[in-house]
Design a protein around this motif. Structure first.
Motif, PDB file in Angstrom:
ATOM      1  N   GLY A  56      16.381   9.553 -10.316  1.00  0.00           N
ATOM      2  CA  GLY A  56      16.069   8.240  -9.745  1.00  0.00           C
ATOM      3  C   GLY A  56      16.077   8.238  -8.231  1.00  0.00           C
ATOM      4  O   GLY A  56      15.212   7.624  -7.594  1.00  0.00           O
ATOM      5  N   ILE A  57      17.034   8.925  -7.630  1.00  0.00           N
ATOM      6  CA  ILE A  57      17.105   8.990  -6.166  1.00  0.00           C
ATOM      7  C   ILE A  57      15.889   9.727  -5.608  1.00  0.00           C
ATOM      8  O   ILE A  57      15.261   9.270  -4.650  1.00  0.00           O
ATOM      9  CB  ILE A  57      18.416   9.660  -5.711  1.00  0.00           C
ATOM     10  CG1 ILE A  57      19.607   8.731  -6.006  1.00  0.00           C
ATOM     11  CG2 ILE A  57      18.364  10.013  -4.226  1.00  0.00           C
ATOM     12  CD1 ILE A  57      20.967   9.380  -5.837  1.00  0.00           C
ATOM     13  N   GLU A  65      13.018  10.014  -6.942  1.00  0.00           N
ATOM     14  CA  GLU A  65      11.854   9.147  -7.124  1.00  0.00           C
ATOM     15  C   GLU A  65      11.876   7.984  -6.126  1.00  0.00           C
ATOM     16  O   GLU A  65      10.848   7.650  -5.530  1.00  0.00           O
ATOM     17  CB  GLU A  65      11.802   8.626  -8.552  1.00  0.00           C
ATOM     18  CG  GLU A  65      10.543   7.867  -8.852  1.00  0.00           C
ATOM     19  CD  GLU A  65      10.456   7.418 -10.293  1.00  0.00           C
ATOM     20  OE1 GLU A  65       9.326   7.338 -10.788  1.00  0.00           O
ATOM     21  OE2 GLU A  65      11.502   7.144 -10.915  1.00  0.00           O
ATOM     22  N   ASP A  66      13.042   7.374  -5.905  1.00  0.00           N
ATOM     23  CA  ASP A  66      13.154   6.264  -4.952  1.00  0.00           C
ATOM     24  C   ASP A  66      12.724   6.675  -3.548  1.00  0.00           C
ATOM     25  O   ASP A  66      12.129   5.885  -2.820  1.00  0.00           O
ATOM     26  CB  ASP A  66      14.593   5.740  -4.888  1.00  0.00           C
ATOM     27  CG  ASP A  66      14.994   4.945  -6.115  1.00  0.00           C
ATOM     28  OD1 ASP A  66      14.106   4.610  -6.938  1.00  0.00           O
ATOM     29  OD2 ASP A  66      16.207   4.670  -6.265  1.00  0.00           O
ATOM     30  N   TYR A  67      13.059   7.902  -3.157  1.00  0.00           N
ATOM     31  CA  TYR A  67      12.705   8.397  -1.828  1.00  0.00           C
ATOM     32  C   TYR A  67      11.305   9.016  -1.796  1.00  0.00           C
ATOM     33  O   TYR A  67      10.923   9.631  -0.801  1.00  0.00           O
ATOM     34  CB  TYR A  67      13.753   9.392  -1.332  1.00  0.00           C
ATOM     35  CG  TYR A  67      14.969   8.695  -0.780  1.00  0.00           C
ATOM     36  CD1 TYR A  67      15.093   8.439   0.578  1.00  0.00           C
ATOM     37  CD2 TYR A  67      15.987   8.264  -1.628  1.00  0.00           C
ATOM     38  CE1 TYR A  67      16.201   7.781   1.081  1.00  0.00           C
ATOM     39  CE2 TYR A  67      17.095   7.605  -1.134  1.00  0.00           C
ATOM     40  CZ  TYR A  67      17.193   7.362   0.219  1.00  0.00           C
ATOM     41  OH  TYR A  67      18.301   6.702   0.715  1.00  0.00           O
ATOM     42  N   GLU A  68      10.571   8.849  -2.893  1.00  0.00           N
ATOM     43  CA  GLU A  68       9.192   9.310  -3.015  1.00  0.00           C
ATOM     44  C   GLU A  68       9.043  10.810  -2.755  1.00  0.00           C
ATOM     45  O   GLU A  68       8.050  11.271  -2.203  1.00  0.00           O
ATOM     46  CB  GLU A  68       8.274   8.497  -2.099  1.00  0.00           C
ATOM     47  CG  GLU A  68       8.266   7.026  -2.456  1.00  0.00           C
ATOM     48  CD  GLU A  68       7.405   6.187  -1.535  1.00  0.00           C
ATOM     49  OE1 GLU A  68       6.868   6.713  -0.534  1.00  0.00           O
ATOM     50  OE2 GLU A  68       7.276   4.992  -1.821  1.00  0.00           O
ATOM     51  N   LYS A 117       8.927  10.916 -11.384  1.00  0.00           N
ATOM     52  CA  LYS A 117       9.940  11.362 -12.332  1.00  0.00           C
ATOM     53  C   LYS A 117       9.410  12.384 -13.325  1.00  0.00           C
ATOM     54  O   LYS A 117      10.159  13.214 -13.815  1.00  0.00           O
ATOM     55  CB  LYS A 117      10.596  10.185 -13.046  1.00  0.00           C
ATOM     56  CG  LYS A 117       9.701   9.400 -13.955  1.00  0.00           C
ATOM     57  CD  LYS A 117      10.457   8.257 -14.581  1.00  0.00           C
ATOM     58  CE  LYS A 117       9.527   7.371 -15.380  1.00  0.00           C
ATOM     59  NZ  LYS A 117      10.247   6.238 -15.930  1.00  0.00           N
TER      60      LYS A 117
END
Length: 89
Positions: free
Chosen positions: A27-28, A30-33, A37
């Motif tokens: 998730g991290i 993915e959040d930071y692009e 995922k």
């Protein structure tokens, strides 16, 4: 800082239930692009018997030669895991 470096810094402060480590790291990233995922694989690499630490390996896309290694210390009854160290292999 690059997105990957920022994500690694956030992973370094991670504390979560032991069973959620791989999901949270994904998730991290993915959040930071850093990647989608679908392109991230995180799995437990094994136990370091001496200190009881667990090592997780995060592979991003087809770049399997540059994994991120995450050293995790499980808490009492394996309820809460705390990231101790993160580095590129």
């Amino acid at each position: 800082m690059s997105r990957l470096a920022d994500a690694i810094e956030r992973i370094k402060g991670l504390e979560c239930p032991t069973g959620d480590v791989a999901h949270r790291v994904t998730g991290i990233l993915e959040d930071y692009e850093v990647a989608n995922k679908e392109d991230i694989i995180v799995h437990m690499e094994g136990q370091l018997d001496k200190n009881g630490l667990a090592v997780y390996r995060a592979e991003i896309g087809k770049n399997e030669n540059q994994p991120i290694l995450i050293v995790v210390e499980p808490g009492a009854d394996d309820y809460v895991a705390k990231v101790i160290d993160v580095h590129m292999a």
